[in-house]
Design an enzyme around this catalytic site. Structure first.
Site, PDB file in Angstrom:
ATOM      1  N   ASP A  22      12.506  -6.303 -10.255  1.00  0.00           N
ATOM      2  CA  ASP A  22      11.303  -6.018  -9.479  1.00  0.00           C
ATOM      3  C   ASP A  22      11.423  -6.569  -8.068  1.00  0.00           C
ATOM      4  OD1 ASP A  22       9.949  -4.601 -11.354  1.00  0.00           O
ATOM      5  OD2 ASP A  22       8.741  -6.265 -12.081  1.00  0.00           O
ATOM      6  N   ASP A  45       8.915   1.491 -19.454  1.00  0.00           N
ATOM      7  CA  ASP A  45       8.810   0.068 -19.121  1.00  0.00           C
ATOM      8  C   ASP A  45       8.522  -0.745 -20.383  1.00  0.00           C
ATOM      9  OD1 ASP A  45       8.646  -2.182 -17.519  1.00  0.00           O
ATOM     10  OD2 ASP A  45       7.037  -1.424 -16.241  1.00  0.00           O
TER      11      ASP A  45
HETATM   12  C1  DGJ Z   1       7.081  -3.592 -14.133  1.00  0.00           C
HETATM   13  C2  DGJ Z   1       8.082  -2.708 -13.464  1.00  0.00           C
HETATM   14  O1  DGJ Z   1       9.304  -3.386 -13.325  1.00  0.00           O
HETATM   15  C3  DGJ Z   1       7.539  -2.237 -12.130  1.00  0.00           C
HETATM   16  O2  DGJ Z   1       8.488  -1.466 -11.460  1.00  0.00           O
HETATM   17  C4  DGJ Z   1       6.276  -1.469 -12.365  1.00  0.00           C
HETATM   18  O3  DGJ Z   1       6.558  -0.291 -13.054  1.00  0.00           O
HETATM   19  C5  DGJ Z   1       5.277  -2.315 -13.135  1.00  0.00           C
HETATM   20  N1  DGJ Z   1       5.854  -2.863 -14.328  1.00  0.00           N
HETATM   21  C6  DGJ Z   1       4.053  -1.520 -13.500  1.00  0.00           C
HETATM   22  O4  DGJ Z   1       3.190  -2.228 -14.285  1.00  0.00           O
END
Ligand code: DGJ
Length: 735
Positions: A540, A471
């Site tokens: 997300d 990430d």
């Molecule tokens: C952002 C990601 O897009 C989510 O899926 C998740 O992993 C969060 N970060 C965790 O902090």
């Protein structure tokens, strides 16, 4: 032959792909020794003699020799036909190469040589130029492949002095592509925002300059580095399309220039305006690749061409089937504990999940987003015995083990930051602004890169991980490196390069490891990162209706096997919208299916339905992930729409109807890409709620009928509930 010399002097070359020809010529400006490297044709395949004619033809379709245009004392239209228009000489357009040497910002390049290079299953042409007075060498590389219509180009810039001369590079694009004259142009690109990525933007290309960019150090949520351009009548399945995409995961800029005299150029490269690099004597700067593709089968055919290329030539393991994964982020947030994760793992395994990924919250003292990034050891309170036991349990359930990491981030409240405050991107006498309470580690520093590789390597080895979700939640700001002795701006390139390096080295050490790219959703999905990763998290926002528009945008360039898609809870955590489980599954089945829900709250009936859907997905996933994909019409998420995938004898059709009483969208679903003479039947395991509409009375239909008349999905019947969907599975009958 993919590389053909068209003249005696070796200044005119045709580069052939299976269905297109690209002609490059080196032209000398009258009365000077200055050269321009011109794109003299890009379009449908031509024989060498036809390519020679096309290159000589003034401004014909596909041809771009500037002759025949209205040149005045205020303009030189031909400059947009150059492969790399420099700042210098008679040029006023977007400079793709802008260099200042000894205070002079103007290049005058002359020809040095052309080198054809034969590679295993690709051919390359390198054209070397040098400045008339300064020690600057420029090499334009072009590569064509035997099995793809995508052409790759990049540039090497060299500072050849043996003693120091000040060379400042304020722009070095990977290249410029010329889209031949048309009476008008239509374009497709995507724009968006966090939780709203990949929104398809299409329309008439304006005369003038249109720029898409990221200044964030990551690809960004707001635009994606590709564009498709066609003539006025181009459609989903017909018409010529010229498309260009940049393989880079840091800041970038892509500008189209449509000239009033006709003709359009697409110029793109890394970095954004204002960023400058100093090139020391003896050094070189190599750009990322820019890829171009011509095709005559509309936007849909263009997408399929890119999908093939990405699977075959870009992804490290493009032919593998991606596993069905479970990720608990939406279910548990930061509250990850071994017993709870194991209990979710048991439920996920019972549904048929093949990989269990533990997301954020497992390390340092990470109880929320305010601390611990950088402290990559198990959270002592939550995992007093470490994570091994949890992953042993996961493996005992027959699933692979995956873990979330954010290697480029650091929390000011972390042991790492307390020991190495200088490891972050920062500038002297400037604040260190926080976003999500975190800063960005400066991966341009070799010690940061090496530190990350070392802990990642150890983590993967210790926990025997099969999968990492990588990430990145913080765009660059105050991006500098005070103690480097170099210009601050070097971080904009070297950070990204070292991310690529770290991913490649990690894969090298752990050949079975698979990586998912994520940047707060779809902030880092591009052809650069896909060289090192296997799939990417597009958004997300997991609301299935919103996801349809994002997935539609993602599908324009990227194949289904890179698109991670989860079924989550209803009502959705982002939007509050309630949707049936079946609709959520059918939307998530259009990519790499995953489950991201709190399974402890699902009823036995829901768990049973979900298990059946996972089983059905596994039966069709090869076709969805690797097949030819057709977007069958309708605005996804807004009205009736359909998607079709074809591989060998299997045809998978996903149909959606978000608004039961909608009057818009197609009523009949005409399939595409079938064998007209073959017979097709609805296979067992197809639509569990009945056969596909009116044609159900017959048990077998000709491909020609399915393409000319189509099927009428029951989910599309005019009056009914919102959020109806189907998966229709057809099989070609052999013989
Ligand atoms: C952002 C990601 O897009 C989510 O899926 C998740 O992993 C969060 N970060 C965790 O902090």
């Amino acid at each position: 032959m993919s590389l053909v010399r068209l003249d005696h002097a070796g200044r005119l070359w045709a580069l052939n792909t299976p269905h297109s020809t690209y002609v490059i010529g080196v032209a000398v400006a009258a009365g000077t020794d200055e050269v321009a490297v011109l794109q003299q044709y890009w379009g449908a395949s031509l024989t060498p003699s036809a390519a020679r004619e096309a290159a000589a033809m003034p401004a014909g379709p596909g041809n771009s020799s500037g002759a025949g245009r209205h040149e005045t004392s205020f303009s030189r239209p031909a400059e947009i036909e150059e492969l790399l228009p420099v700042d210098g000489g008679l040029r006023w357009g977007v400079p793709a190469l802008q260099v200042t040497v000894d205070r002079v910002r103007s290049l005058e390049l002359r020809f040095v040589r052309v080198d054809p290079v034969c590679e295993d299953d690709a051919d390359r042409l390198d054209i070397t130029l040098e400045d008339r007075a300064f020690p600057i060498e420029v090499v334009l590389h072009t590569r064509v492949y035997t099995d793809s219509d995508v052409i790759a180009r990049w540039v090497t810039l060299r500072h050849r002095a043996t003693r120091e001369t000040a060379v400042k590079v304020s722009r070095l694009d990977s290249g410029s592509w010329f889209v031949p004259d048309a009476e008008d142009y239509r374009y497709r690109a995507v724009c968006g925002a966090w939780a709203e990525e990949g929104q398809l933007q299409q329309g008439r290309l304006p005369v003038g300059e249109l720029t898409f960019t990221s200044r964030q150090g990551i690809t960004g949520h707001h635009a994606n580095p590709w564009i498709m351009i066609g003539g006025p009548d181009v459609g989903e399945e017909h018409g010529e399309v010229w498309s260009v995409a940049l393989a880079w995961s840091g800041s970038w800029r892509m500008t189209t220039t449509r000239r009033p005299e006709g003709g359009t150029a697409v110029t793109a490269g890394f970095g954004h305006e204002g960023v400058r690099w100093t090139l020391p004597a003896g050094a070189e700067l190599v750009t990322p690749m820019i890829l171009g593709r011509y095709g005559a089968d509309g936007f849909g055919g263009t997408s399929r061409g890119w999908h093939d290329h990405v699977r075959r030539r870009i992804l490290p393991a493009g032919d593998e089937d991606r596993p069905v994964l479970y990720n608990s982020w939406e279910a548990t947030g930061f509250e990850v504990t071994a017993p709870e994760q194991l209990s979710l793992a048991r439920r996920a395994a019972a549904l048929g999940a093949e990989l269990f990924v533990v997301d954020d919250g497992w390390f340092g003292r990470r109880d929320d987003e305010h601390s611990s990034l950088g402290d990559w050891w198990p959270h002592r309170k939550r995992f007093p015995d470490g994570l091994r036991g949890l992953f042993d349990g996961v493996r005992a359930l027959g699933m692979g083990a995956g873990l979330w990491v954010e290697p480029e981030a650091v929390s000011p409240d972390s042991d790492l930051y307390r020991v190495h405050p200088d490891w972050v991107l920062h500038l002297e006498n400037r604040r260190r602004d926080r976003k999500r309470d975190q800063l960005v580690l400066n991966f341009a520093r070799a010690e940061v890169r090496d530190w990350a590789l070392e802990w990642l390597d150890r983590l993967v080895a210790d926990l025997r991980l099969d999968y990492l979700k990588w990430d990145m939640n913080r765009p660059f700001t105050q991006a500098g490196w005070p103690d480097s002795g170099r210009s601050h701006d070097c971080v904009w390139i070297e950070h990204t390069r070292h991310i690529f390096h770290t991913m490649a080295a990690l894969r090298d050490r752990h050949p079975g490891l698979r990586l998912e790219a994520c940047a707060g959703g779809g902030g880092r999905l591009d052809l650069g990162i896909l060289h090192y990763t296997d799939q990417a998290w597009p958004s997300d926002n997991t609301d299935p209706v919103d996801r349809q528009t994002t997935q539609h945008g993602v599908s324009q360039l990227y194949p289904a096997n890179v698109m991670s898609t989860w079924v989550t809870d209803s009502p959705n955590a982002n939007t509050g919208r309630s949707t049936p489980l079946r609709y959520r599954f059918h939307v998530a089945m259009a990519g790499v299916l995953g489950i991201g829900a709190d399974l402890s709250r699902w009823s036995p009936e829901e768990l049973e339905e979900a298990g059946a859907m996972v089983e059905q997905y596994k039966a069709v996933r090869r076709t969805i992930q690797h097949g030819r994909q057709y977007r069958l019409g309708g605005r996804p998420g807004v009205e009736r729409s359909g998607l079709q995938y074809v591989l060998d004898d299997q045809v998978v059709v996903l149909v959606y109807n978000p608004r039961g009483n909608a009057k818009s969208g197609p009523r009949w679903l005409r399939l595409i890409g079938l064998d007209p003479d073959a017979l097709y039947e609805v296979a067992a395991g197809g639509d569990p709620h009945g056969a596909p509409g009116r044609l159900a009375a017959a048990s077998r239909w000709h491909g020609s009928t399915l393409m000319a008349v189509g099927v009428r999905p029951t989910a599309w019947e005019p009056i009914g509930a919102d959020y109806r969907s189907d998966l229709i599975l057809l099989r070609r009958i052999p013989g």
